[in-house]
Structure formats: C-alpha cells, structure tokens
Write an enzyme that holds these catalytic residues in place. Sequence first.
Site, PDB file in Angstrom:
ATOM      1  N   GLY A 227       7.107  -4.111 -33.080  1.00  0.00           N
ATOM      2  CA  GLY A 227       8.325  -4.839 -33.400  1.00  0.00           C
ATOM      3  C   GLY A 227       8.466  -6.116 -32.606  1.00  0.00           C
ATOM      4  O   GLY A 227       9.537  -6.700 -32.550  1.00  0.00           O
ATOM      5  N   GLU A 268       1.570  -0.519 -31.405  1.00  0.00           N
ATOM      6  CA  GLU A 268       1.117  -0.620 -32.801  1.00  0.00           C
ATOM      7  C   GLU A 268       1.564  -1.933 -33.417  1.00  0.00           C
ATOM      8  O   GLU A 268       2.377  -1.939 -34.329  1.00  0.00           O
ATOM      9  CB  GLU A 268       1.738   0.505 -33.628  1.00  0.00           C
ATOM     10  N   PRO A 269       1.030  -3.058 -32.959  1.00  0.00           N
ATOM     11  CA  PRO A 269       1.469  -4.336 -33.514  1.00  0.00           C
ATOM     12  C   PRO A 269       0.903  -4.580 -34.910  1.00  0.00           C
ATOM     13  O   PRO A 269      -0.262  -4.297 -35.175  1.00  0.00           O
ATOM     14  CB  PRO A 269       0.892  -5.354 -32.524  1.00  0.00           C
ATOM     15  N   GLY A 270       1.766  -5.041 -35.800  1.00  0.00           N
ATOM     16  CA  GLY A 270       1.308  -5.495 -37.114  1.00  0.00           C
ATOM     17  C   GLY A 270       1.462  -7.004 -37.163  1.00  0.00           C
ATOM     18  O   GLY A 270       0.523  -7.776 -36.952  1.00  0.00           O
ATOM     19  N   ARG A 307       8.619 -11.341 -49.092  1.00  0.00           N
ATOM     20  CA  ARG A 307       9.533 -11.336 -47.944  1.00  0.00           C
ATOM     21  C   ARG A 307      10.765 -12.228 -48.099  1.00  0.00           C
ATOM     22  O   ARG A 307      11.868 -11.819 -47.742  1.00  0.00           O
ATOM     23  CB  ARG A 307       8.787 -11.672 -46.650  1.00  0.00           C
ATOM     24  N   TYR A 311      13.742  -9.714 -47.814  1.00  0.00           N
ATOM     25  CA  TYR A 311      14.383  -9.692 -46.492  1.00  0.00           C
ATOM     26  C   TYR A 311      15.161 -10.970 -46.208  1.00  0.00           C
ATOM     27  O   TYR A 311      15.633 -11.166 -45.094  1.00  0.00           O
ATOM     28  CB  TYR A 311      13.331  -9.552 -45.386  1.00  0.00           C
ATOM     29  N   CYS A 337       9.861 -14.760 -63.694  1.00  0.00           N
ATOM     30  CA  CYS A 337      11.134 -14.823 -64.407  1.00  0.00           C
ATOM     31  C   CYS A 337      12.203 -14.040 -63.672  1.00  0.00           C
ATOM     32  O   CYS A 337      12.677 -12.989 -64.102  1.00  0.00           O
ATOM     33  CB  CYS A 337      10.954 -14.361 -65.848  1.00  0.00           C
ATOM     34  N   GLU A 338      12.486 -14.517 -62.510  1.00  0.00           N
ATOM     35  CA  GLU A 338      13.560 -14.084 -61.625  1.00  0.00           C
ATOM     36  C   GLU A 338      13.909 -15.373 -60.883  1.00  0.00           C
ATOM     37  O   GLU A 338      13.153 -16.337 -60.955  1.00  0.00           O
ATOM     38  CB  GLU A 338      13.063 -13.079 -60.566  1.00  0.00           C
ATOM     39  N   TYR A 365       2.505  -8.648 -44.215  1.00  0.00           N
ATOM     40  CA  TYR A 365       3.358  -8.241 -45.328  1.00  0.00           C
ATOM     41  C   TYR A 365       3.388  -9.290 -46.434  1.00  0.00           C
ATOM     42  O   TYR A 365       4.403  -9.512 -47.080  1.00  0.00           O
ATOM     43  CB  TYR A 365       4.775  -7.895 -44.820  1.00  0.00           C
TER      44      TYR A 365
HETATM   45  C1  LIG Z   1       5.231  -1.109 -39.667  1.00  0.00           C
HETATM   46  C2  LIG Z   1       4.962  -0.350 -38.451  1.00  0.00           C
HETATM   47  C3  LIG Z   1       4.492  -1.001 -37.318  1.00  0.00           C
HETATM   48  C4  LIG Z   1       4.274  -2.496 -37.249  1.00  0.00           C
HETATM   49  O1  LIG Z   1       5.459  -3.238 -37.169  1.00  0.00           O
HETATM   50  P1  LIG Z   1       5.383  -4.829 -36.958  1.00  0.00           P
HETATM   51  O2  LIG Z   1       6.795  -5.260 -36.961  1.00  0.00           O
HETATM   52  O3  LIG Z   1       4.593  -5.397 -38.095  1.00  0.00           O
HETATM   53  O4  LIG Z   1       4.680  -5.068 -35.688  1.00  0.00           O
HETATM   54  C5  LIG Z   1       4.191  -0.206 -36.222  1.00  0.00           C
HETATM   55  N1  LIG Z   1       4.361   1.130 -36.233  1.00  0.00           N
HETATM   56  C6  LIG Z   1       4.817   1.785 -37.318  1.00  0.00           C
HETATM   57  C7  LIG Z   1       4.957   3.268 -37.277  1.00  0.00           C
HETATM   58  C8  LIG Z   1       5.136   1.073 -38.455  1.00  0.00           C
HETATM   59  O5  LIG Z   1       5.610   1.730 -39.516  1.00  0.00           O
END
Ligand SMILES: *Cc1c(COP(=O)(O)O)cnc(C)c1O
Length: 411
Positions: A227, A268-270, A307, A311, A337-338, A365
């Site tokens: 996050g 767990e960075p995304g 997004r 969001y 078409c939105e 995402y």
């Molecule tokens: C989506 C998710 C993440 C990654 O979140 P980011 O905001 O992209 O860093 C990490 N852990 C879990 C369990 C998730 O569902």
Amino acid sequence: MELTNKGYTIGDVNLLQVTKEFGAPVYVYDADQIVANYHELKDAFKGVDVHLKYACKALTNISVLKLLKKEGAGLDTVSIQEARLGLQAGFSASEILFTPNSIGFDEIKQAVDLGLVINIDELNLLERFGNEYGNKVPCCIRLNPHIMAGGNSHISVGHIDSKFGISIYQVPHIKRIVENYSIKVNGLHMHTGSDILDADVFLKGAKLLYEAANSFPDLEFMDFGSGFKVKYREGDVVADVNKIGKKIVASFKAFCKDYGKNLQLWFEPGKYLVSNAGFLLVETNIVKQTTSTVFAGVNSGQNHLLRPMMYDAYHHIVNVSNPKGMERIYSVVGYICESDTFGYDRRLNEVRVGDVLAICNAGAYGFSMSSNYNSRFRPAEVMIYKGKAHLIRKREDLNYLMQNQIEIELS
Ligand SMILES: *Cc1c(COP(=O)(O)O)cnc(C)c1O
C-alpha cells in the site's frame, strides 16, 4: 520517460518509434525503472531479513515476472492462476505466497499440492485446513487489524467492515483451532490497503501483529502487506519509504528480540514496483470542439485503462508527438460507448489528429484490469530492456475474440 532532444524516450528508445513498430494503443514498460523501484524499496529495510513478494495482480506479464525473479523477488498471488503463471516464470513454489479471498477449499488444496505458501483469511477455512492437513502443512494467517488506510474505501481493505482477513479480536478463536489441530502457523499477515503515506499506519498494524505473535510459537515470517503510496501527479505527497523503513526496521528488531528469534520481514508491493514504469501510448482520433471544451478522442478507453473511471484516479497525460506545441486545455476521452474519460481539463501541448499521447502510471492495474468491452482488442505490451524494445504480448485479433465462442445451429 524523459524528454530529450530526440523527443520522449525510455532508455534511449524513442516512444514514437515504439508506436511505429508495434502500433497503438500499446503498453510500454521500463524494465530499468522496475528494477530500480525494487532495490529502492528493498534497501529501505536494510538491517532485517526483508523479502519483497511482488503482488503480481498489478501486472502479470510473464516477462515482468521473470525480470523481478531475476532481481530476487518472490510473488504474492491472489488466485491459483496467478500462482501457475509464477511457476511458469521460474519462481519456485516456496517463493510464492497464496493470498486469496472468498475462494473454495478446492483451490486451497490445489495450492497445497503445488507447494505454495498458504495464507488463510477465514476461520472456517482454517478449521477445514486443520482437519485436512493437521501439522503436516504449515500456513500463514491473514489478520485484519482494523486500520483505515488510504483515503478511499475502494482501496482500503483493513477497516472494520472489510471482507479481508480474520479479525484481530478473533485471535483467541484462531488459537483454539490451531491448538486443536496442531496447525503450524509459520507467518502472520496484514494488508491494510493502498495509498499509505507514513510509517504510523504500518506501525499501528505491526504492534497488533507483534502482540498476536505471542500466541504463535512457530513463526518464520511477518508480512506487512503493501500500500505504499506512489506519485501520480506533480506535487503529490508520496510515501517516504526510507523514513518508513527506518522506523519499521527498529520496531521489527525489537520485536524479534522479544520473540526470541529473527523472523523474516515480508512486504507485498504491487504499485510501488511497476506503476511509474508503465505508459499507455494511444493515438488521437479526433479533436472536437464543443461549446464548453475541446475533446481529444483517442483510440483506447476504459476497456484498456479502467482506473480513471473506476477509482476516479488521476493519470498524468503527455503529448509525445508535439513536445514544443503551445499548451491548450483538453478533456482526453476514450472511444468506448460510455462517457469514458482519461482526464478532464488537462493542459497538453497542442493535440492534432494522429498525435500520440502517453498516459502515465499505467504499469499497475492497467493491462491486468483491461477487458474486451465493445469487442475491442486489448493492446500489445512492450518492454524496454537493455536499450531495446521487446514485444512481450501480441495485440489481440478477431480470432482471439472468437476462439472460445461456439456457434450453434439455429433452426
Ligand atoms: C493488491 C494487493 C497488494 C498490492 O497492493 P499495492 O497497492 O499495489 O501495492 C498486496 N497484498 C495483497 C494481499 C493485495 O491484495
């Protein structure tokens, strides 16, 4: 992406050249940026045994997975399919954390059979897990510390009414199940959501996990989720990972001392790893003056990047074709078409029909949330790696749209 005297480039590759070669719309990823993000975050937690498990739902292209594997990352997966992609990319099962939600026990069994690290987020599943595996297969437990993270209820998953995790208040019940079935709990996990700015959110959650840890003597790791807030626009306040890192390392060290064992610290960075490394390049189809604004209509839409619509997310937009053009105000809209809109009232260098626009922060995402709505093909994906543009996913075609459809004979 930078503006040089050769125009907008990534690692010396001209972005207009990319659209010439691979067409538009196209997702472009900067491998160097992903690698730099990975090491910046990892280095911020120097001093403890930190492991980054890339939350691959952000961007699952196999070449991106391989790139992060090469740097030493593990994976966080939310479905058995993501886990299988990870295995295909070369991750070993023990490097893959399985953190699903609202799944059937069947899928957990598959994950156990593959040898993944299992994360359980529901009491009934935990009971079934104990029943089935007893002390033979360890598992991690996802706790919900009930902390409100981020400013948006869509992306905050740790609050009181969230569907994720087992409530921290239910630890006594967890303990009862764990002891009854002799389950070996090897990790405690929390993920409170997106857009966390400061260490306090992590530290608040961490403190609750440290307390809970007293009930679980077999821990090998603690997973603080992700996050980390990233920059979407100029002037955005972003997570200072070095500051967060220092505080968490200090608190984690103290915890390990109390616990009597040096545990691994997982994140767990995304977004943090891939968001700013991705760009969606689109081509301008129309420039339309109405009574109140000028629309730049492009050959992409919410089907490719959801997004902004889902969001209300801000994604910076740049006119790659006309860096010296006079700035004018546009609403950049899609062809679906939105009322799909990428951005209102954006100051862009004058946009002409045919100009290529880059939509920034499209690494996380973006493609992974794309669809075939309006029966549009999803874009190609290209990765700039070692100064060269590599096609890492073909653009779809009509055969792709038809391949699973079955025409019946109508009488
Ligand atoms: C989506 C998710 C993440 C990654 O979140 P980011 O905001 O992209 O860093 C990490 N852990 C879990 C369990 C998730 O569902």
